[in-house]
Design a protein around this motif. Structure first.
Motif, PDB file in Angstrom:
ATOM      1  N   ILE A  23      42.616  26.470   4.432  1.00 36.19           N
ATOM      2  CA  ILE A  23      43.559  25.568   5.353  1.00 36.19           C
ATOM      3  C   ILE A  23      44.904  25.587   4.605  1.00 36.19           C
ATOM      4  O   ILE A  23      45.939  25.465   5.402  1.00 36.19           O
ATOM      5  CB  ILE A  23      42.751  24.108   5.289  1.00 36.19           C
ATOM      6  CG1 ILE A  23      41.530  24.183   6.026  1.00 36.19           C
ATOM      7  CG2 ILE A  23      43.719  23.173   6.110  1.00 36.19           C
ATOM      8  CD1 ILE A  23      40.966  22.956   6.288  1.00 36.19           C
ATOM      9  N   THR A  24      44.988  25.404   3.058  1.00 37.77           N
ATOM     10  CA  THR A  24      46.395  25.162   2.631  1.00 37.77           C
ATOM     11  C   THR A  24      47.091  26.466   3.032  1.00 37.77           C
ATOM     12  O   THR A  24      48.153  26.484   3.285  1.00 37.77           O
ATOM     13  CB  THR A  24      46.043  24.953   1.175  1.00 37.77           C
ATOM     14  OG1 THR A  24      45.324  23.844   0.871  1.00 37.77           O
ATOM     15  CG2 THR A  24      47.349  24.858   0.364  1.00 37.77           C
ATOM     16  N   GLU A  25      46.390  27.669   2.802  1.00 37.08           N
ATOM     17  CA  GLU A  25      47.044  28.843   2.938  1.00 37.08           C
ATOM     18  C   GLU A  25      47.602  28.901   4.375  1.00 37.08           C
ATOM     19  O   GLU A  25      48.520  29.648   4.567  1.00 37.08           O
ATOM     20  CB  GLU A  25      46.055  30.014   2.548  1.00 37.08           C
ATOM     21  CG  GLU A  25      46.590  31.418   2.635  1.00 37.08           C
ATOM     22  CD  GLU A  25      45.498  32.506   2.028  1.00 37.08           C
ATOM     23  OE1 GLU A  25      45.864  33.716   2.338  1.00 37.08           O
ATOM     24  OE2 GLU A  25      44.458  32.041   1.517  1.00 37.08           O
ATOM     25  N   LEU A  26      46.653  28.606   5.302  1.00 40.75           N
ATOM     26  CA  LEU A  26      46.974  28.601   6.750  1.00 40.75           C
ATOM     27  C   LEU A  26      47.985  27.830   7.083  1.00 40.75           C
ATOM     28  O   LEU A  26      49.075  28.134   7.757  1.00 40.75           O
ATOM     29  CB  LEU A  26      45.677  28.236   7.461  1.00 40.75           C
ATOM     30  CG  LEU A  26      44.685  29.373   7.800  1.00 40.75           C
ATOM     31  CD1 LEU A  26      43.421  28.946   8.309  1.00 40.75           C
ATOM     32  CD2 LEU A  26      45.141  30.406   8.416  1.00 40.75           C
ATOM     33  N   GLN A  27      48.141  26.599   6.594  1.00 38.21           N
ATOM     34  CA  GLN A  27      49.200  25.822   6.529  1.00 38.21           C
ATOM     35  C   GLN A  27      50.533  26.473   6.225  1.00 38.21           C
ATOM     36  O   GLN A  27      51.676  26.386   6.643  1.00 38.21           O
ATOM     37  CB  GLN A  27      49.126  24.407   5.989  1.00 38.21           C
ATOM     38  CG  GLN A  27      47.833  23.617   6.481  1.00 38.21           C
ATOM     39  CD  GLN A  27      47.586  22.141   6.062  1.00 38.21           C
ATOM     40  OE1 GLN A  27      48.049  22.025   4.932  1.00 38.21           O
ATOM     41  NE2 GLN A  27      46.920  21.376   6.688  1.00 38.21           N
ATOM     42  N   HIS A  28      50.375  27.052   4.902  1.00 40.75           N
ATOM     43  CA  HIS A  28      51.536  27.902   4.226  1.00 40.75           C
ATOM     44  C   HIS A  28      52.137  28.847   5.009  1.00 40.75           C
ATOM     45  O   HIS A  28      53.083  28.965   5.421  1.00 40.75           O
ATOM     46  CB  HIS A  28      51.440  28.280   2.947  1.00 40.75           C
ATOM     47  CG  HIS A  28      52.262  28.928   2.173  1.00 40.75           C
ATOM     48  ND1 HIS A  28      53.435  28.235   1.689  1.00 40.75           N
ATOM     49  CD2 HIS A  28      52.472  30.117   1.677  1.00 40.75           C
ATOM     50  CE1 HIS A  28      54.245  28.967   1.101  1.00 40.75           C
ATOM     51  NE2 HIS A  28      53.718  30.404   1.210  1.00 40.75           N
ATOM     52  N   SER A  29      51.120  29.619   5.640  1.00 38.60           N
ATOM     53  CA  SER A  29      51.253  30.666   6.642  1.00 38.60           C
ATOM     54  C   SER A  29      52.132  30.305   7.866  1.00 38.60           C
ATOM     55  O   SER A  29      52.954  30.677   8.438  1.00 38.60           O
ATOM     56  CB  SER A  29      50.120  31.361   6.682  1.00 38.60           C
ATOM     57  OG  SER A  29      50.491  32.448   7.731  1.00 38.60           O
ATOM     58  N   TRP A  30      51.534  29.135   8.368  1.00 43.99           N
ATOM     59  CA  TRP A  30      52.030  28.457   9.491  1.00 43.99           C
ATOM     60  C   TRP A  30      53.650  27.946   9.440  1.00 43.99           C
ATOM     61  O   TRP A  30      54.383  28.387  10.238  1.00 43.99           O
ATOM     62  CB  TRP A  30      51.206  27.208  10.138  1.00 43.99           C
ATOM     63  CG  TRP A  30      51.791  26.765  11.439  1.00 43.99           C
ATOM     64  CD1 TRP A  30      51.698  27.358  12.465  1.00 43.99           C
ATOM     65  CD2 TRP A  30      52.210  25.404  11.697  1.00 43.99           C
ATOM     66  NE1 TRP A  30      51.948  26.439  13.463  1.00 43.99           N
ATOM     67  CE2 TRP A  30      52.437  25.501  12.806  1.00 43.99           C
ATOM     68  CE3 TRP A  30      52.582  24.487  10.854  1.00 43.99           C
ATOM     69  CZ2 TRP A  30      53.060  24.310  13.433  1.00 43.99           C
ATOM     70  CZ3 TRP A  30      53.237  23.395  11.311  1.00 43.99           C
ATOM     71  CH2 TRP A  30      53.394  23.198  12.808  1.00 43.99           C
ATOM     72  N   ALA A  31      53.891  27.345   8.032  1.00 45.46           N
ATOM     73  CA  ALA A  31      55.118  26.934   7.813  1.00 45.46           C
ATOM     74  C   ALA A  31      56.005  28.310   7.713  1.00 45.46           C
ATOM     75  O   ALA A  31      57.333  27.980   8.315  1.00 45.46           O
ATOM     76  CB  ALA A  31      55.216  26.122   6.537  1.00 45.46           C
ATOM     77  N   GLN A  32      55.395  29.310   7.243  1.00 44.81           N
ATOM     78  CA  GLN A  32      56.520  30.297   7.015  1.00 44.81           C
ATOM     79  C   GLN A  32      56.720  30.927   8.455  1.00 44.81           C
ATOM     80  O   GLN A  32      57.861  31.329   8.764  1.00 44.81           O
ATOM     81  CB  GLN A  32      55.774  31.490   6.255  1.00 44.81           C
ATOM     82  CG  GLN A  32      55.534  31.316   4.667  1.00 44.81           C
ATOM     83  CD  GLN A  32      54.864  32.346   3.873  1.00 44.81           C
ATOM     84  OE1 GLN A  32      54.261  33.323   4.455  1.00 44.81           O
ATOM     85  NE2 GLN A  32      54.993  32.620   2.644  1.00 44.81           N
ATOM     86  N   GLN A  33      55.812  31.141   9.152  1.00 45.32           N
ATOM     87  CA  GLN A  33      55.826  31.376  10.956  1.00 45.32           C
ATOM     88  C   GLN A  33      56.959  30.526  11.195  1.00 45.32           C
ATOM     89  O   GLN A  33      57.751  31.097  12.176  1.00 45.32           O
ATOM     90  CB  GLN A  33      54.574  31.605  11.527  1.00 45.32           C
ATOM     91  CG  GLN A  33      53.564  32.585  10.848  1.00 45.32           C
ATOM     92  CD  GLN A  33      53.831  34.058  10.920  1.00 45.32           C
ATOM     93  OE1 GLN A  33      54.685  34.234  11.930  1.00 45.32           O
ATOM     94  NE2 GLN A  33      53.396  34.802  10.171  1.00 45.32           N
ATOM     95  N   MET A  34      56.784  29.395  11.170  1.00 52.22           N
ATOM     96  CA  MET A  34      57.836  28.373  11.672  1.00 52.22           C
ATOM     97  C   MET A  34      59.164  28.504  11.286  1.00 52.22           C
ATOM     98  O   MET A  34      60.196  28.526  11.943  1.00 52.22           O
ATOM     99  CB  MET A  34      57.388  27.035  11.566  1.00 52.22           C
ATOM    100  CG  MET A  34      56.180  26.397  12.332  1.00 52.22           C
ATOM    101  SD  MET A  34      56.265  26.708  14.010  1.00 52.22           S
ATOM    102  CE  MET A  34      57.339  25.445  14.376  1.00 52.22           C
TER     103      MET A  34
END
Length: 576
Positions: free
Chosen positions: A284-295
Motif C-alpha cells: 500500500i505504501t509503495e502504491l501510494q508512493h507510485s500514485w504520488a509520483q504519477q500525480m
C-alpha cells in the motif's frame, strides 16, 4: 475377549499370590519409560503394560501382526534395547499408499528412518500381502510373543486363530488388541475353545481392550501371579488402575504435545498473517508512493501543456504582427502607387502647361512675325524677345523633361521596391505558414500524447485506488483474522496450560499413590514374614491408632512403647 464365552473356561488352578508379587522394585522403572516413538493411536494407552510384560518374560523373538503406525512395534524394540536383550522384533502389515487403494511395496519411509536411526540390528518391518502369507515369513513354534492388532484387519483377512497360535512357542504369549466389540470376537472365542478347551487369559478393559493369553504352564513368577489374581479373566482392579493411569498419562502427554504443536502452528499462522499484513502495508505504501509520483508527473505534464499553449499564443501573436507588417507594407506600396500617380498627374499637368506655353509662344511668334512684317524697326527687339522666350521655353522644356526622367526613375525604383516587398511578403507568409503548420502538427501530436498519457495515468490512478481499497479491505480482514487467531491461541494456550497443570497434579497424586501402594506391599510382605509377631500385636494391642502406627512404622512403634519387654524384644529381633 468375551467374558461370557472364554472367561468362563479360564483355569485358576494356580494358588492365589499377593499383589506385591506382580510389581517388584526391579520392574518399576519399566512402568515409567517414555516411548521414543509416539503417536495418538488407540494402542498408546497400553504401552506401559507392554513395557512391563517385556521386562517380565524377556522374549527372544517378538512378532507384531498389524504393525500399522509402528507404535507397538517400536515399543517392543525400545524394551529390547532398554533390557539389553538378545532378541528381534518383526513387524508385518499391508500398508496402503496415500490413495488408500494400493498396497505399498515397502513400509512407510517414516518407520524405516526410525528403524535405521535406533533399531537397525534388532528390528525388521515387512510388507505381507495378503496377511495370510505370514506363515511364509514366520515358522511355527518360533515366537515367544505374538501381538495381533485386530483393528488393523477386516473380517476374513486374518488366518484362523488356531493356526496363528501355532506360531507361538510352548511358553509363549499371545496379546490381542481390539477383541472386545470387533468382528473377530465370536470367531476367536469359538476357535480357542475348540482348539484348546480352556486357556489362561487376562483382559485390560481400557480403550478397545487388551487380551493376554498363555497357552503353556511354565510362566515367569510375576506373570503367574498376575494370572492367579485375575477374576473371571479380568485383571485386579488395583493392577488395572495402575496401568490405566500410566497409559492415560501417556495419552494426556501426547495430547498435550499435539496441543503444543497446534499452538505452535497457530503461532506460525499468526506470524505469517502478521508478515502478510506488513507486506500488504508495504504494498500500500509503495502504491501510494507510485500514485504520488504519477500525480507529480501529471502536474508536470499539465505545466508542459500550459507552456506549449503559451508558446502557441506567442506564435499567434507573432503571426498577427507579421500580418500587421504585411498590411503596413501594402499600405506603403499603395502610398507609393498613389505618389507615382500624383507625380504622373503633375507631369502631365506640366506637359500641358509647357504645351500651352509653347502654343502661347507660337502665337506670340506669329504676332511678332506679323508685327515684323509691318514693323521693321521692332524686328530686332521682337527677335531678341522671341529668342529669349524660346530659350526660356526650351530650358523649361528641358527641365520638364529632366523632371519627367527623374519621376520615371523614381517610379522604377518604387516598382522594384514594391516587387521586393511583395516577394519578401510572400516568403514571410510562406515561412509563417510552414511554421504555423509545424506548430499545429506538433501541438496536435503533443496534445494526443498528453491526452493518451492523461488517460493512462487516470486509468492507473483508478486501478491504484481500486487496489488500495482492495488491499485496505484485505488488511482489515487479515487484522480481524489475526485478532481472532491471537484470541483463539491465547484461549488454547490458557486451556492447555490448565490441562497440563491438572495433568501434572494428577500425575503427582498418582505417583504418591503408587509410592504408598509399593510401601504397603513392602509392609505386607514384611508382615507376612513376621506372622507370629503380627498375631501377638493384634491380640495384645487394643488401640486401633497404635495398630495403624505398627503397620505404618514398626520401628517407631517398638521404640515408643513404654513396655520394657517390648523394647527388649525389638532390640533382640530388630529385622525379624
Amino acid at each position: 475377549m468375551s467374558k461370557t464365552n472364554v472367561a468362563e473356561h479360564v483355569e485358576h488352578s494356580y494358588p492365589a499370590l499377593p499383589e506385591s508379587e506382580i510389581f517388584s522394585l526391579a520392574l518399576l522403572p519399566s512402568l515409567f519409560w517414555r516411548p521414543r516413538f509416539r503417536g495418538n493411536a488407540p494402542t498408546l494407552a497400553h504401552i506401559p503394560f507392554l513395557f512391563w510384560l517385556s521386562s517380565v518374560i524377556k522374549p527372544s523373538r517378538i512378532v507384531v501382526l498389524g504393525a500399522g503406525d509402528g507404535l507397538v512395534h517400536f515399543a517392543f524394540c525400545q524394551a529390547i534395547d532398554k533390557l539389553n536383550l538378545s532378541a528381534r522384533c518383526e513387524g508385518y502389515d499391508r500398508w496402503l499408499d496415500e490413495s488408500g487403494k494400493s498396497v505399498m511395496t515397502i513400509p512407510p519411509k517414516k518407520l524405516l528412518e526410525h528403524v535405521d536411526y535406533f533399531y537397525d540390528s534388532l528390528s525388521e518391518l515387512t510388507v505381507c500381502n495378503p496377511i495370510k502369507n505370514i506363515f511364509s515369513y514366520v515358522d511355527r513354534g518360533s515366537t515367544d510373543l505374538l501381538f495381533i492388532d485386530l483393528e488393523r484387519f477386516n473380517s476374513g483377512e486374518l488366518p484362523s486363530f488356531s493356526d496363528l497360535f501355532q506360531l507361538v512357542t510352548e511358553t509363549g504369549l499371545i496379546v490381542l488388541h481390539g477383541v472386545r466389540g470387533s468382528s473377530y470376537e465370536d470367531e476367536f472365542s469359538v476357535q480357542v475353545i475348540e482348539r484348546f478347551g480352556s486357556v489362561r487369559s487376562i483382559e485390560l478393559h481400557q480403550g478397545a481392550g487388551l487380551t493376554v493369553i498363555a497357552l503353556g504352564d511354565h510362566l515367569p513368577p510375576r506373570l503367574t501371579a498376575l494370572f492367579a489374581t485375575a477374576q473371571q479373566g479380568r485383571a485386579p482392579v488395583e493392577v488395572e488402575t495402575v496401568f490405566r493411569r500410566l497409559g492415560s498419562s501417556l495419552v494426556a502427554l501426547e495430547r498435550a504435545c499435539e496441543a503444543e504443536q497446534k499452538v505452535e502452528k497457530q503461532k506460525k499462522v499468526t506470524r505469517a498473517a502478521q508478515d502478510s499484513r506488513k507486506a500488504t502495508e508495504a504494498e500500500i505504501t509503495e502504491l501510494q508512493h507510485s500514485w504520488a509520483q504519477q500525480m507529480r508527473k501529471m502536474t508536470e505534464l499539465k505545466g508542459l501543456v500550459f507552456h506549449l499553449q503559451t508558446e502557441v499564443d506567442e506564435l499567434a501573436k507573432k503571426e498577427l504582427l507579421s500580418v500587421e507588417k504585411l498590411e503596413a507594407a501594402d499600405a506603403t506600396i499603395a502610398a507609393s502607387k498613389n505618389a507615382q500617380a500624383a507625380m504622373e498627374v503633375a507631369y502631365q499637368q506640366e506637359l500641358v502647361a509647357a504645351e500651352q506655353r509653347l502654343e502661347a509662344a507660337g502665337a506670340e511668334a506669329d504676332d511678332l512675325r506679323h508685327q515684323l512684317a509691318t514693323v521693321e524697326t521692332a524686328r530686332v527687339a521682337a527677335e531678341v524677345a522671341h529668342e529669349l522666350a524660346l530659350g526660356e521655353a526650351e530650358q523649361q522644356l528641358e527641365s520638364a523633361r529632366r523632371e519627367a526622367d527623374g519621376l520615371r526613375d523614381q517610379l522604377a525604383t518604387v516598382e522594384a521596391a514594391r516587387g521586393a516587398l511583395e516577394s519578401t511578403h510572400k516568403e514571410a507568409l510562406s515561412e509563417l505558414g510552414r511554421e504555423k503548420s509545424l506548430l499545429h502538427d506538433k501541438l496536435q501530436s503533443e496534445q494526443e500524447v498528453r491526452f493518451s498519457e492523461t488517460a493512462a495515468l487516470t486509468k492507473i490512478a483508478e486501478n491504484a485506488r481500486t487496489e488500495v481499497r482492495n488491499l485496505t479491505t484485505r488488511m482489515v480482514a487479515l487484522e480481524a483474522a489475526l485478532e481472532t487467531a491471537q484470541t483463539h491461541a491465547k484461549q488454547m494456550e490458557t486451556r492447555y496450560k490448565a490441562e497440563i497443570a491438572n495433568e501434572r497434579q494428577t500425575r503427582f497424586k498418582e505417583s504418591a499413590t503408587l509410592t504408598r501402594m509399593i510401601e504397603d506391599m513392602k509392609t505386607k510382605e514384611e508382615q507376612k514374614k513376621r506372622a507370629l509377631e503380627v498375631w501377638l500385636v493384634r491380640k495384645l494391642v487394643r488401640s486401633e491408632k497404635k495398630l495403624k502406627k505398627y503397620r505404618r512404622d514398626r520401628t517407631a512403634f517398638f521404640l515408643d512403647s513404654r513396655s520394657f519387654m517390648v523394647r527388649a524384644y525389638f532390640r533382640l529381633r530388630p529385622h525379624s
